[in-house]
Design a protein around this motif. Sequence first.
Motif, mmCIF file in Angstrom:
data_model
loop_
_atom_site.group_PDB
_atom_site.id
_atom_site.type_symbol
_atom_site.label_atom_id
_atom_site.label_comp_id
_atom_site.label_asym_id
_atom_site.label_seq_id
_atom_site.Cartn_x
_atom_site.Cartn_y
_atom_site.Cartn_z
ATOM 1 N N ARG A 89 -2.170 2.682 7.138
ATOM 2 C CA ARG A 89 -1.945 1.382 7.766
ATOM 3 C C ARG A 89 -3.223 0.547 7.717
ATOM 4 N N GLY B 125 -3.817 -2.972 9.402
ATOM 5 C CA GLY B 125 -3.276 -4.053 10.213
ATOM 6 C C GLY B 125 -1.774 -3.895 10.363
ATOM 7 N N SER B 126 -1.024 -4.903 9.932
ATOM 8 C CA SER B 126 0.438 -4.879 10.068
ATOM 9 C C SER B 126 1.139 -4.355 8.814
#
Length: 309
Positions: free
Chosen positions: A59, A61-62
């Motif tokens: 991952r 961030g988003s």
Amino acid sequence: MSVDRLLVNLDLNLLVTLDVLLRERNVTRAAEQLGCSQPTVSAALARLRRHFGDELLHRAGSRYELTPLAVQVAARTPPAVEGIRRVFDVRAEFDPATVEREFTIITSDYAVAVLGPIVARLVAERAPGVRLRMQQTGPHVVDHATETLRTVDGVILPHGFLADMPYTDLYEDRWVCVVARDNPAVGERLTLAQLREMPWVMLYHRPTAFAPAAQQLRMIGIEPRVDIVVDGFLQMPFLIAGSDRIALLQEQLARRIADAGGVRVLECPFDAVPLAEAFWWHPMYRSDVAHAWLRELLMEAADELKAAR
């Protein structure tokens, strides 16, 4: 020959999941592509992580990004998936009227323009379940010919670039010069002096990637003054129109697009060796009945092209 224990213990279904996961970089989207549940894909990702000893997706961030190892794996999975598909596409018999199959041919935009419509019509008439995938050729094809031919059905390429591979001769074409329709410096005939002075639009312009006729220019002592380099023939007329540039094109293509491209077609002021187009393929297809059908269809299309000239 000993059995590869890695392959014996490997679930090849994971390869398809791996390919989609690395391409989508998202478990939910991968599940949608694969037509299965998100927990199923998550479980497959866990197995893949254990196998590679790497997170593969991490991952940021988003969103998710590929790990350095995953970047290496991602470059190898599509050819591997395609190779497996080709293994299971092989049949003892081939009925073009009922079969569902995709043939992938690497070729230039020139060959697609002049030969492609005939091939497409013959396929539609005789094999409605067959899909053609036409991929643009490039220097990589010549530099890595053996590797490339393992992953596609063949390459349409002139003689002079590949060797030690089976081929099927298709047709010949003449080279012509193309200049702007309104170029006041060029009359009805070109001279060798003009070829030296005029700026050129050239294909690729690399040691292992070039238009054969351009190489012939150098052999007669003319080093073209290259103004623009392109990776396709169809672009050339539109880069010549309204300018003082010049290019070499295949006659069948040049005469098809001269009006739309705003150019004139002139004879070469040197003895340009004709282009001899052929379909090159890997020896593993020698006994493949479906591939033999494709080769015969390409030869029939080429015969029709020659008859229409």
